[in-house]
Design an enzyme around this catalytic site. Sequence first.
Site: not given
Length: 387
Positions: A68, A197, A289, A293, A384
């Site tokens: 992904h 998001y 969250p 990570k 990220y």
Amino acid sequence: MVVLGAGPAGLVLGNILVDRGIDCVVLERAERTHVQTRARAGFLAAGTVRILARHGLDEGLRRHGRTHGTCEFRTEDGRFRLDYSGLGQGDPHTVYPQQDLVTDLLARYLERGGRIRFGTEAVAVRAADSDRPEVDVREADGRSGLWRARYVAGCDGRHGAARRSLPAGTVRHHRDHGVTWLGLLAEAPPSLDAVGYATHEHGFAGHMARTSDITRYYLQCERGTPADAWSEEYIWDELELRMRAREYGPLRRGRVVHRSVVDLESDVLEPLRHGALFLVGDAAGLISPSAAKGANLAVLEASILAHALIDDLTAGDSEGVDTYSARCLPHIWRAQEFSHWMIGLLHGPSGADGESLFHNSLRRARLTSLRTSRSQQDWFAEHYVGV
Ligand code: APR
């Protein structure tokens, strides 16, 4: 070696140790089915996958995990996508539900001859400053017991016995971000081919694929909102509103099969070693969250500790165990810093006072930089996916 907790941290540690012939027992409070079915995280960073591969723990995720590399932001100022696997270091995520990873890790650990006791709750770690620490346990039937070992690894999460057994003077860096998410697991196929998001005046909404028919959603809610406060219909309406389904297409609805309320909090304990007791994963530090990570840090710390313990126990070289805390903390703080940045990117105060307006304008400027600046996008991608 006694390992407390059979999450990703404890099972990665146990696997590497047992593979190198180190006698190891994992003590886990829950029963096996609970550990193997508990839905948690699902995004594995490229570095995490490399660690798992190096230790022969990647068969399931190679077979069933999905690569992904895109996220999509839906904001007050429009929509944009980042193909982050083509930015920064060029690394993608692998999406593989954490309960499947834990199931694989457990199977490999048992195949390698590792010992595990389910239904065994660690109550306290004593004499951690000696070379014979003791772990008091309570079995499922209520009986008490005692385990002794050269070292104890506290991989038992934020409410575990390791944290409760720390000496006075342990420093806890702590931050409550003042943001609460309702975490949802829906029996519905993903609606986007990206992590979604959304920022909205009602609050944040998030979309994360898990499998072809299960999707994780998040909805920001007021602190103190009970998990069952909202009807399924209201949840889907609110998700569609915040994700701007009218403009960008409807969500694929389904039954909400799990709900949990998460207050976004972070902490880091320092140091991560107290005599014979080591802290690993959530026991070492909690990370919000927002940037997925937690499990990645847990795997990294477990592998650092495993190699340090192997050097110590097989070759008498104690440098790794002596420097465990100093080696892990920079990784933890970099992940915390990025995660903190993400929280600021995705949430703002709801008021109309000057301070709230200022904060929200900064947040929109931060999103604009991410949309328009290639160097900002490279920075984002590197952090990220990295740990
Ligand atoms: N005694 C024995 N076991 C315990 C005790 C105890 N007193 N307390 C908790 N446990 C067990 C839990 O039942 C759980 O199986 O410890 C395990 C801890 O596992 P996780 O919570 O998954 O923590 P960790 O291995 O550190 O993984 C961290 O994974 O899902 C992500 O975001 C999550 O950050 C988290 C990460």
